[in-house]
Design a protein around this motif. Structure first.
Motif, PDB file in Angstrom:
ATOM      1  N   ALA A 154       0.822  -1.214   0.000  1.00 34.25           N
ATOM      2  CA  ALA A 154       0.000   0.000   0.000  1.00 34.25           C
ATOM      3  C   ALA A 154       0.852   1.259   0.000  1.00 34.25           C
ATOM      4  O   ALA A 154       0.426   2.304  -0.486  1.00 34.25           O
ATOM      5  CB  ALA A 154      -0.941   0.004   1.206  1.00 34.25           C
ATOM      6  N   VAL A 155       2.066   1.159   0.537  1.00 31.75           N
ATOM      7  CA  VAL A 155       2.973   2.318   0.496  1.00 31.75           C
ATOM      8  C   VAL A 155       3.353   2.617  -0.943  1.00 31.75           C
ATOM      9  O   VAL A 155       3.445   3.780  -1.348  1.00 31.75           O
ATOM     10  CB  VAL A 155       4.231   2.046   1.355  1.00 31.75           C
ATOM     11  CG1 VAL A 155       5.242   3.191   1.217  1.00 31.75           C
ATOM     12  CG2 VAL A 155       3.849   1.859   2.823  1.00 31.75           C
ATOM     13  N   ARG A 156       3.563   1.556  -1.719  1.00 30.67           N
ATOM     14  CA  ARG A 156       3.863   1.769  -3.130  1.00 30.67           C
ATOM     15  C   ARG A 156       2.652   2.329  -3.871  1.00 30.67           C
ATOM     16  O   ARG A 156       2.761   3.257  -4.676  1.00 30.67           O
ATOM     17  CB  ARG A 156       4.300   0.460  -3.784  1.00 30.67           C
ATOM     18  CG  ARG A 156       4.747   0.641  -5.229  1.00 30.67           C
ATOM     19  CD  ARG A 156       4.690  -0.658  -6.022  1.00 30.67           C
ATOM     20  NE  ARG A 156       5.194  -0.460  -7.371  1.00 30.67           N
ATOM     21  CZ  ARG A 156       4.536   0.169  -8.344  1.00 30.67           C
ATOM     22  NH1 ARG A 156       3.324   0.674  -8.095  1.00 30.67           N
ATOM     23  NH2 ARG A 156       5.058   0.320  -9.541  1.00 30.67           N
ATOM     24  N   LYS A 157       1.481   1.771  -3.608  1.00 29.29           N
ATOM     25  CA  LYS A 157       0.274   2.194  -4.318  1.00 29.29           C
ATOM     26  C   LYS A 157      -0.134   3.629  -3.980  1.00 29.29           C
ATOM     27  O   LYS A 157      -0.921   4.237  -4.711  1.00 29.29           O
ATOM     28  CB  LYS A 157      -0.873   1.240  -3.992  1.00 29.29           C
ATOM     29  CG  LYS A 157      -0.696  -0.160  -4.564  1.00 29.29           C
ATOM     30  CD  LYS A 157      -1.891  -1.045  -4.232  1.00 29.29           C
ATOM     31  CE  LYS A 157      -1.749  -2.420  -4.854  1.00 29.29           C
ATOM     32  NZ  LYS A 157      -2.907  -3.300  -4.504  1.00 29.29           N
ATOM     33  N   PHE A 158       0.399   4.143  -2.891  1.00 33.85           N
ATOM     34  CA  PHE A 158       0.047   5.510  -2.484  1.00 33.85           C
ATOM     35  C   PHE A 158       0.422   6.523  -3.559  1.00 33.85           C
ATOM     36  O   PHE A 158      -0.175   7.594  -3.661  1.00 33.85           O
ATOM     37  CB  PHE A 158       0.749   5.857  -1.169  1.00 33.85           C
ATOM     38  CG  PHE A 158       0.348   7.178  -0.586  1.00 33.85           C
ATOM     39  CD1 PHE A 158      -0.863   7.331   0.066  1.00 33.85           C
ATOM     40  CD2 PHE A 158       1.182   8.275  -0.701  1.00 33.85           C
ATOM     41  CE1 PHE A 158      -1.234   8.555   0.610  1.00 33.85           C
ATOM     42  CE2 PHE A 158       0.828   9.514  -0.155  1.00 33.85           C
ATOM     43  CZ  PHE A 158      -0.388   9.650   0.506  1.00 33.85           C
ATOM     44  N   VAL A 159       1.402   6.186  -4.412  1.00 37.74           N
ATOM     45  CA  VAL A 159       1.811   7.111  -5.461  1.00 37.74           C
ATOM     46  C   VAL A 159       0.661   7.417  -6.416  1.00 37.74           C
ATOM     47  O   VAL A 159       0.600   8.496  -7.017  1.00 37.74           O
ATOM     48  CB  VAL A 159       3.036   6.571  -6.233  1.00 37.74           C
ATOM     49  CG1 VAL A 159       2.656   5.381  -7.116  1.00 37.74           C
ATOM     50  CG2 VAL A 159       3.683   7.663  -7.071  1.00 37.74           C
ATOM     51  N   SER A 160      -0.261   6.462  -6.558  1.00 39.30           N
ATOM     52  CA  SER A 160      -1.395   6.710  -7.450  1.00 39.30           C
ATOM     53  C   SER A 160      -2.261   7.852  -6.926  1.00 39.30           C
ATOM     54  O   SER A 160      -2.885   8.578  -7.706  1.00 39.30           O
ATOM     55  CB  SER A 160      -2.235   5.437  -7.621  1.00 39.30           C
ATOM     56  OG  SER A 160      -2.813   5.052  -6.389  1.00 39.30           O
ATOM     57  N   ARG A 161      -2.320   8.018  -5.611  1.00 40.63           N
ATOM     58  CA  ARG A 161      -3.064   9.140  -5.048  1.00 40.63           C
ATOM     59  C   ARG A 161      -2.393  10.474  -5.412  1.00 40.63           C
ATOM     60  O   ARG A 161      -3.067  11.475  -5.643  1.00 40.63           O
ATOM     61  CB  ARG A 161      -3.165   9.018  -3.528  1.00 40.63           C
ATOM     62  CG  ARG A 161      -4.196   7.992  -3.053  1.00 40.63           C
ATOM     63  CD  ARG A 161      -4.222   7.938  -1.535  1.00 40.63           C
ATOM     64  NE  ARG A 161      -5.330   7.132  -1.039  1.00 40.63           N
ATOM     65  CZ  ARG A 161      -6.485   7.615  -0.603  1.00 40.63           C
ATOM     66  NH1 ARG A 161      -6.707   8.917  -0.637  1.00 40.63           N
ATOM     67  NH2 ARG A 161      -7.424   6.812  -0.135  1.00 40.63           N
ATOM     68  N   LEU A 162      -1.082  10.471  -5.437  1.00 41.16           N
ATOM     69  CA  LEU A 162      -0.366  11.699  -5.831  1.00 41.16           C
ATOM     70  C   LEU A 162      -0.716  12.079  -7.265  1.00 41.16           C
ATOM     71  O   LEU A 162      -0.897  13.258  -7.574  1.00 41.16           O
ATOM     72  CB  LEU A 162       1.144  11.497  -5.707  1.00 41.16           C
ATOM     73  CG  LEU A 162       1.740  11.345  -4.309  1.00 41.16           C
ATOM     74  CD1 LEU A 162       3.255  11.204  -4.415  1.00 41.16           C
ATOM     75  CD2 LEU A 162       1.388  12.532  -3.431  1.00 41.16           C
ATOM     76  N   ARG A 163      -0.786  11.087  -8.114  1.00 39.66           N
ATOM     77  CA  ARG A 163      -1.060  11.369  -9.531  1.00 39.66           C
ATOM     78  C   ARG A 163      -2.455  11.952  -9.733  1.00 39.66           C
ATOM     79  O   ARG A 163      -2.721  12.595 -10.750  1.00 39.66           O
ATOM     80  CB  ARG A 163      -0.894  10.085 -10.354  1.00 39.66           C
ATOM     81  CG  ARG A 163       0.519   9.518 -10.335  1.00 39.66           C
ATOM     82  CD  ARG A 163       0.690   8.425 -11.369  1.00 39.66           C
ATOM     83  NE  ARG A 163       2.023   7.855 -11.339  1.00 39.66           N
ATOM     84  CZ  ARG A 163       2.318   6.629 -10.925  1.00 39.66           C
ATOM     85  NH1 ARG A 163       1.330   5.838 -10.487  1.00 39.66           N
ATOM     86  NH2 ARG A 163       3.553   6.173 -10.925  1.00 39.66           N
ATOM     87  N   GLN A 164      -3.357  11.739  -8.770  1.00 34.92           N
ATOM     88  CA  GLN A 164      -4.720  12.270  -8.880  1.00 34.92           C
ATOM     89  C   GLN A 164      -4.819  13.730  -8.441  1.00 34.92           C
ATOM     90  O   GLN A 164      -5.883  14.327  -8.530  1.00 34.92           O
ATOM     91  CB  GLN A 164      -5.670  11.418  -8.035  1.00 34.92           C
ATOM     92  CG  GLN A 164      -5.807   9.976  -8.507  1.00 34.92           C
ATOM     93  CD  GLN A 164      -6.597   9.137  -7.512  1.00 34.92           C
ATOM     94  OE1 GLN A 164      -7.576   9.601  -6.940  1.00 34.92           O
ATOM     95  NE2 GLN A 164      -6.157   7.906  -7.301  1.00 34.92           N
ATOM     96  N   GLY A 165      -3.704  14.281  -7.959  1.00 32.49           N
ATOM     97  CA  GLY A 165      -3.723  15.676  -7.534  1.00 32.49           C
ATOM     98  C   GLY A 165      -4.440  15.856  -6.211  1.00 32.49           C
ATOM     99  O   GLY A 165      -4.573  14.920  -5.417  1.00 32.49           O
ATOM    100  N   VAL A 166      -4.934  17.072  -5.972  1.00 38.99           N
ATOM    101  CA  VAL A 166      -5.585  17.384  -4.701  1.00 38.99           C
ATOM    102  C   VAL A 166      -6.783  16.475  -4.464  1.00 38.99           C
ATOM    103  O   VAL A 166      -7.067  16.056  -3.340  1.00 38.99           O
ATOM    104  CB  VAL A 166      -6.012  18.868  -4.671  1.00 38.99           C
ATOM    105  CG1 VAL A 166      -6.822  19.167  -3.418  1.00 38.99           C
ATOM    106  CG2 VAL A 166      -4.790  19.766  -4.738  1.00 38.99           C
ATOM    107  N   SER A 167      -7.507  16.122  -5.517  1.00 36.36           N
ATOM    108  CA  SER A 167      -8.700  15.297  -5.367  1.00 36.36           C
ATOM    109  C   SER A 167      -8.380  13.888  -4.881  1.00 36.36           C
ATOM    110  O   SER A 167      -9.259  13.192  -4.354  1.00 36.36           O
ATOM    111  CB  SER A 167      -9.457  15.211  -6.699  1.00 36.36           C
ATOM    112  OG  SER A 167      -8.663  14.569  -7.689  1.00 36.36           O
ATOM    113  N   GLY A 168      -7.143  13.434  -5.040  1.00 38.08           N
ATOM    114  CA  GLY A 168      -6.779  12.084  -4.619  1.00 38.08           C
ATOM    115  C   GLY A 168      -6.611  11.924  -3.125  1.00 38.08           C
ATOM    116  O   GLY A 168      -6.537  10.795  -2.625  1.00 38.08           O
ATOM    117  N   GLY A 169      -6.531  13.042  -2.399  1.00 35.16           N
ATOM    118  CA  GLY A 169      -6.456  12.982  -0.949  1.00 35.16           C
ATOM    119  C   GLY A 169      -5.071  12.824  -0.373  1.00 35.16           C
ATOM    120  O   GLY A 169      -4.890  12.926   0.843  1.00 35.16           O
TER     121      GLY A 169
END
Length: 571
Positions: free
Chosen positions: A68-83
């Protein structure tokens, strides 16, 4: 660089987790074990992902594999809306070996420590100044502007650090390093972030819900040793209310002196009708810190002043206020620290650097003038040149906030947040959860009318919204205003360095004045100052503490330079 890191941080060479691409490299040293029992790092053949702080999201905390630490990067790619940017403190890095790229980011509040250095075609990002200095492609040197600001304000300004060329990333920053070069962008400019909700100050539900969510997420990790530090103040009462309102059992600890803290906490405990356990513990008030460590019993700290300064500087990174020097030398934990709940960082919800009189007289200009001149007038024992330049740096920073559209008394509140909360507070310990430290809280309190910020009316409303039975229980400052500050002021209750051990103080001052060669102090001026105390015990004690902290920085830089010379090259 692995050699420098392993030797400086005193870990085995193979304990430095690393990954290498064609032109990029990443390194991670595991920190002390935390109550979440997560390594906060994931490495496979194609990547290395790491976080400098616990990520308080259920899907991350509950994943024992680390994926999940690795997958957290996908939230970054979503910008502010990714949380991702709404999770302070955040300092996160993902290294993609196939793409030969690294992306790093911090949170929208700028609480997570993310530093960067760039020279020609070389760039690095790090979660600490020391790590950045170890990785530089040249010998690190002192940044004088940082220390000019530090001596007059107690911390760095804007993004400067004590190493020239190493900068603290602004809030909400994403740094990308790839074959195409280096790209630094703010996902949302901090001033724009603040300016967006000016009409939402009466909405208390979002910050209440956000604070409750913080404690709800971490509740499974509370243990019998976990504590909430309950004082008589505003912030810890809000933190306690988040737990009480959700029916989460906990134990609260109140440190005394002053005894008034315990008198107020006892009333909260009684009205909560068994919702939590409570005890008062006697402690040295100078050692009650925000890093989650247990305060010391009454009495002086062990070790010499300079030993403590150097040890704390290395342990926490140095880019923050100097008060840990008053505590025993830190000891690296080998077992997880119990999870603590704290109201720390809640200061930003209230008014700073101005008074009710300024508001009543419409005196934004006089408050601003007084704020700026104080940096020249105060700490007059320091050289005039240092104070003048430090004050000019503060003025330049304040003018920057005015240009961004934050003016009047709010410019002073902005300065307090940006250059005190963001810059001077030590890094948040991995064993501490902070229900007040949420973007929702900052957005809903920053634009509260100044007269209501003076008495923290917004936080009072939020607390009573959660625990109505606490209505009528006074706050510490309300009672203390009518009492002798010698019995209620937490700082006045502390012994000064020269009162604790005069010989150690004088020896340490002489060594630090000589090693730093910066403040304009002489031993004669030191002796004169402590004999007459023209600026009082507290400010004088703190001013001299800055010199001890500067001496620690010089020692750290000297050691880093030695490692550069022993292990030349970059990565």
């Amino acid at each position: 660089m692995s050699n420098r890191l392993s030797e400086y941080f005193n870990v085995a060479y193979d304990a430095v987790i690393q990954q290498r691409g064609a032109t990029t490299a990443s390194f991670f040293i595991p920190g002390e074990p935390d109550p979440f029992e997560n390594d906060w790092c994931y490495r496979d053949a194609d990547s290395l992902s790491a976080s400098a702080y616990p990520i308080l999201l259920r899907e991350v905390l509950e994943d024992r594999s680390g994926l999940a630490v690795r997958k957290f990067v996908s939230r970054l790619r979503q910008g502010v809306s990714g949380g991702a940017f709404n999770q302070p403190p955040l300092s996160y890095m993902h290294h993609n070996v196939r793409n030969d790229s690294i992306v790093a980011a911090n949170d929208i509040m700028g609480i997570g420590k993310l530093y960067y250095y760039q020279a020609d075609d070389f760039c690095l990002v790090a979660s600490g100044v020391i790590g950045a200095a170890l990785g530089m492609n040249r010998l690190p040197i002192q940044d004088d502007d940082f220390w000019d600001a530090y001596y007059v304000t107690g911390g760095g300004l804007n993004n400067s650090t004590y190493v020239r060329g190493v900068s603290l990333a602004p809030p909400g920053t994403v740094i990308t390093v790839s074959e195409q070069g280096v790209k630094l962008r703010q996902e949302l400019e901090f001033s724009d972030f603040l300016l967006q909700p000016k009409g939402l100050t009466d909405s208390i539900e979002p910050p209440v819900n956000a604070g409750q969510n913080v404690v709800d997420v971490v509740a499974p990790y509370l243990s019998d040793e976990s504590r909430l530090r309950l004082s008589g103040g505003v912030d810890s009462r809000f933190a306690a209310a988040t737990l009480v309102s959700l029916g989460i059992p906990f134990t609260a600890t109140t440190f005394v002196p002053p005894d008034l803290e315990a008198e107020i906490a006892a009333q909260l405990h009684e009205r909560a009708e068994g919702s939590f356990d409570w005890l008062a513990v006697e402690a040295n008030p100078g050692t009650v810190r925000q890093d989650g460590g247990t305060p010391q019993p009454p009495g002086p700290s062990s070790g010499s002043i300079l030993q403590r300064a150097s040890s704390w500087f290395r342990y926490l990174g140095g880019d923050h206020w100097s008060t840990p020097v008053r505590s025993n030398v830190p000891v690296r934990r080998l077992t997880p620290a119990p999870l603590m709940i704290s109201g720390s960082h809640g200061d930003f919800t209230r008014a700073h650097y101005y008074s009710l009189r300024d508001i009543q007289e419409g005196g934004a200009s006089s408050a601003l003038e007084r704020y700026l001149t104080s940096f020249v007038r105060n700490r007059s024992v320091l050289s005039e040149e240092l104070r003048d330049h430090g004050a000019q740096l503060v003025k330049n920073e304040l003018l920057g906030s005015l240009v961004k559209g934050i003016d009047g008394l709010y410019a002073l509140d902005y300065s307090f947040y940006y250059n005190r909360v963001r810059r001077q507070f030590p890094p948040v310990a991995p064993s501490v959860a902070l229900p007040m430290l949420t973007p929702e809280m900052l957005l809903r309190t920053f634009w509260v009318p100044p007269e209501r910020k003076i008495d923290a009316s917004a936080i009072r409303r939020m607390t009573l919204h959660m625990v109505p039975d606490w209505d009528g229980v006074p706050y510490f400052h309300e009672i203390a205003a009518e009492l002798d500050p010698k019995t209620t002021n937490k700082v006045s209750l502390q012994d000064t360095y020269w009162e604790t051990d005069r010989n150690d103080f004088l020896d340490s001052m002489e060594t630090a004045i000589d090693s730093t060669d910066y403040s304009g102090l002489t031993m004669q001026t030191v002796l004169d100052e402590i004999a007459t105390l023209p600026e009082g015990r507290n400010r004088t004690n703190q001013t001299f503490e800055f010199v001890f902290w500067h001496d620690a920085a010089k020692r750290v830089l000297a050691d880093i330079v030695s490692l550069h010379e022993l292990h030349p090259g970059s990565v």
